[in-house]
Design a protein around this motif. Structure first.
Motif, PDB file in Angstrom:
ATOM      1  N   GLU A   4      84.474  56.902  65.991  1.00 11.46           N
ATOM      2  CA  GLU A   4      84.381  58.004  65.046  1.00 11.46           C
ATOM      3  C   GLU A   4      82.934  58.257  64.625  1.00 11.46           C
ATOM      4  O   GLU A   4      82.168  57.316  64.440  1.00 11.46           O
ATOM      5  CB  GLU A   4      85.229  57.714  63.813  1.00 11.46           C
ATOM      6  N   PRO A   5      82.564  59.533  64.452  1.00 15.76           N
ATOM      7  CA  PRO A   5      81.225  59.840  63.937  1.00 15.76           C
ATOM      8  C   PRO A   5      81.129  59.452  62.468  1.00 15.76           C
ATOM      9  O   PRO A   5      82.163  59.176  61.838  1.00 15.76           O
ATOM     10  CB  PRO A   5      81.138  61.367  64.128  1.00 15.76           C
ATOM     11  N   PRO A   6      79.899  59.412  61.934  1.00 15.98           N
ATOM     12  CA  PRO A   6      78.631  59.821  62.557  1.00 15.98           C
ATOM     13  C   PRO A   6      78.103  58.766  63.528  1.00 15.98           C
ATOM     14  O   PRO A   6      78.408  57.583  63.401  1.00 15.98           O
ATOM     15  CB  PRO A   6      77.699  59.980  61.364  1.00 15.98           C
ATOM     16  N   PHE A   7      77.299  59.237  64.494  1.00 12.97           N
ATOM     17  CA  PHE A   7      76.699  58.375  65.493  1.00 12.97           C
ATOM     18  C   PHE A   7      75.222  58.177  65.171  1.00 12.97           C
ATOM     19  O   PHE A   7      74.572  59.061  64.618  1.00 12.97           O
ATOM     20  CB  PHE A   7      76.854  58.997  66.886  1.00 12.97           C
ATOM     21  N   ARG A  31      75.141  64.585  67.343  1.00 15.79           N
ATOM     22  CA  ARG A  31      74.733  64.743  65.946  1.00 15.79           C
ATOM     23  C   ARG A  31      75.823  65.450  65.139  1.00 15.79           C
ATOM     24  O   ARG A  31      76.031  65.169  63.955  1.00 15.79           O
ATOM     25  CB  ARG A  31      73.418  65.522  65.892  1.00 15.79           C
ATOM     26  N   GLU A  32      76.513  66.356  65.809  1.00 13.95           N
ATOM     27  CA  GLU A  32      77.590  67.098  65.155  1.00 13.95           C
ATOM     28  C   GLU A  32      78.937  66.377  65.239  1.00 13.95           C
ATOM     29  O   GLU A  32      79.963  66.914  64.789  1.00 13.95           O
ATOM     30  CB  GLU A  32      77.705  68.494  65.782  1.00 13.95           C
ATOM     31  N   GLY A  33      78.931  65.181  65.819  1.00 11.56           N
ATOM     32  CA  GLY A  33      80.157  64.397  65.895  1.00 11.56           C
ATOM     33  C   GLY A  33      81.103  64.805  67.005  1.00 11.56           C
ATOM     34  O   GLY A  33      82.264  64.397  67.023  1.00 11.56           O
TER      35      GLY A  33
END
Length: 231
Positions: free
Chosen positions: A109-112, A196-198
């Motif tokens: 799951e994001p964030p990365f 960046r946007e997941g």
């Protein structure tokens, strides 16, 4: 300054830990940077003198790099920087696709943590702005190493370090590095933006297409650049 002269500048890096592993690390970096192009014979006397290490230490370093497929020993002729075959290049990309896409697929799951990727993208764009296409190539390698580092696995990092170092042997043989590397600057940024946007699924798809296109391009160009590839 020639390659051996510049190599002497690395002598200070050895410090008090003048080990074969450290010598191998220096030579690996210099090979990756193109100071010793594919097909170059490595002189024990010149390199040992430049680094101030014994012949036994240097031979052990050569052995390590031969194991990594960066060097090849030719009977009664010496040690040479390896010249890849077209099949080698194809296999490198097969390995990259398996590993890199698997890393992105398993991100969770994001964030990365994309700071390293962002730095590599910016590095490549700055190099392109200077017309430094060798620098763009280096930044691109940094991007993919940072991508694999998202897995948090020392073993995967080590595997990809060797794979990408081998790949640069092919890059150094290509006459037009701009045509080879420039198209991927924007594609690196697209992958970065997706992560960046997941959007991990999108990043994985972009990466798979990127590697397939890059493989087709480099295999085509490389096949024309080498007349007698090493088996």
């Amino acid at each position: 300054m020639d390659a051996i002269g510049e190599l002497a500048d690395d002598r200070a890096l050895l410090g008090r830990t003048s080990t074969a592993e450290r010598v191998a690390d220096i030579l690996r970096t210099r090979i990756a940077e193109g100071f010793f192009p594919p097909g170059t014979r490595l002189s024990e006397e010149s390199i040992g003198g430049a680094l101030g290490v014994s012949r036994n230490t240097l031979r052990e370093a050569f052995r390590l790099l031969t194991h990594e497929r960066l060097l090849v020993h030719k009977l009664n002729r010496g040690v040479f920087v390896r010249v890849l075959s077209v099949d080698d290049v194809t296999d490198i990309y097969r390995t990259r696709r398996l590993v890199e896409c698997a890393v992105v697929h398993a991100l969770g799951e994001p964030p990365f943590a994309v700071d390293g990727l962002a730095a590599a993208v910016a590095e490549g764009e700055r190099a392109a702005g200077r017309g430094d296409w060798k620098g763009v190539s280096t930044a691109n390698i940094h991007f993919h190493r940072e991508l694999v580092a998202l897995a948090g696995s020392a073993r995967t990092d080590e595997l990809m370090r060797g794979v990408l170092a081998e790949l640069r042997l092919a890059f150094h043989t290509v006459a037009d590095p701009r045509a080879l590397h420039e198209p991927y600057l924007i594609r690196n940024r697209e992958i970065l933006d997706a992560l960046r946007e997941g959007r991990g699924d999108t990043a994985e798809l972009l990466l798979a297409r990127y590697l397939d296109d890059s493989r087709a391009r480099i295999v085509d160009v490389y096949a024309k650049a080498v007349d007698d590839p090493e088996p």
